[in-house]
Design a protein around this motif. Structure first.
Motif: not given
Length: 367
Positions: A237-261
């Motif tokens: 999906x799509x999201x928003x960067x609340x805190x940038x780990x290197x102090x950069x500008x906050x950006x709209x982000x895209x990405x995905x994740x996978x979980x398995x058990x």
């Protein structure tokens, strides 16, 4: 070489588990899943040789792992996180942490398709601050508590060991026993549940279970700490960067994740989580988080736990940094002696190799 050895042990144990049990634990489906697990480990070593200048060894490792899962026909959620600290003179000198929270809504009961909202957070040595972003999107997959079938298989194993009956139970009988255990809340007493399990076994084996066998069934049903889960989920999906780990500008982000058990038998559990995210220029700026853990009960008195954590951050216009952490621990109870063997391996960007920490402790009650 160290990582290869750890993975080799895990693969070998998986193969043993698959061969030992004909019925797959993951075939069981629970109408409702609610599982919580937390682990804390600590190791420290201090050594001061009088023949050398200064303290020779004064370091350790602290790790905390939390995992919570809920799943029902129309919604579910998962919370998870892992934090590891390396210590020198009891002060943190390195750290690696990841956390994720996801709420899933299934528009159609029992379907695999869901909409989600969630949060991902990470931190590591060398990052000025944690990285945090929120996400929404869609995904597919489900999880299920398969503990009832794990207990049913354990009951079969223990009763065979007691020579309560001669041959293994059929798969449909094991599933029926698991169904009864999964409906435990519907029984007015544990005695009624054990009586139903007894009737199922005696009906197909033609033998009468003795008091020792019934007590064994009761002990397995009551046992805690043997929870198992199966399932998978892939989301994007799509999201928003609340805190940038290197102090950069906050950006709209895209990405995905996978979980398995996965549980390959009643004695083991494999858990996996990975996420990848970044702004629309995701190839130039991105964050990859991954965790893998495996637990295997070697015997009633020994357990193996192995884990691996990876975090890779690629800031815009800067080289990527990566942090790795792997650990193996074996807990033993031998003739009243408690033994713990631990090994951990860590590596950060710029390190010439893997840092290794191996410890062995033993304790016993004399009176």
């Amino acid at each position: 070489m160290k990582k290869t050895g750890v993975l080799g042990v895990v693969v070998l144990l998986l193969a043993v588990g698959l061969q030992a049990w004909g019925l797959s634990i993951c075939e069981y489906r629970s109408p409702k899943t609610a599982l919580t697990d937390a682990k804390l480990s600590f190791g420290y070593r201090y050594y001061d040789d009088a023949n050398t200048v200064g303290v020779d060894v004064n370091s350790g490792r602290l790790a905390f792992d939390y995992d919570q899962l809920f799943d029902s026909p129309n919604y579910g959620f998962s919370l998870g996180g892992v934090t590891e600290l390396t210590l020198d003179a009891f002060l943190p000198t390195g750290w690696l942490g990841q956390g994720a929270a996801t709420f899933r809504y299934y528009p159609m009961a029992e379907s695999l398709l869901f909409a989600f909202g969630g949060l991902e957070a990470s931190m590591a040595t060398g990052q000025p601050q944690p990285g945090v972003d929120v996400r929404v999107g869609i995904g597919v997959g489900r999880f299920s508590d398969v503990t009832p079938l794990a207990k049913a298989i354990t009951i079969e194993k223990e009763l065979l060991r007691l020579d309560a009956f001669a041959a293994p139970l059929a798969d449909d009988v094991l599933l029926a026993i698991a169904g009864a255990i999964g409906r435990r809340v519907e029984y007015e007493s544990l005695k009624e549940l054990v009586a139903d399990i007894e009737a199922l076994i005696e009906g197909v084996t033609g033998v009468e279970l003795d008091a020792r066998a019934l007590l064994t069934i009761e002990e397995v049903v009551l046992a805690t700490g043997d929870e198992r889960r199966c399932g998978w989920a892939i989301q994007g999906g799509i999201g928003y960067e609340l805190i940038d780990p290197y102090g950069g500008a906050q950006n709209v982000v895209v990405g995905g994740s996978a979980d398995a058990a996965f549980a390959f038998g009643p004695s083991d559990q494999l858990l996996f989580h990975a996420s990848y995210s970044g702004p629309f220029d995701i190839m130039n700026e991105n964050t990859l988080n991954a965790t893998l853990s495996y637990e295997y009960a070697l015997t009633d008195e020994s357990t193996l736990i192995a884990d691996y954590v990876l975090q890779r951050v690629k800031p815009a216009g800067l080289p990527a940094t990566a942090s790795h952490s792997a650990g193996v621990a074996i807990g033993l109870d031998i003739a009243g002696i408690d033994i713990l063997v631990q090994a951990s391996f860590t590596r950060d960007t710029g390190d010439p190799g893997w840092s290794t920490d191996i410890s062995l402790t033993a304790a016993m009650d004399l009176f």
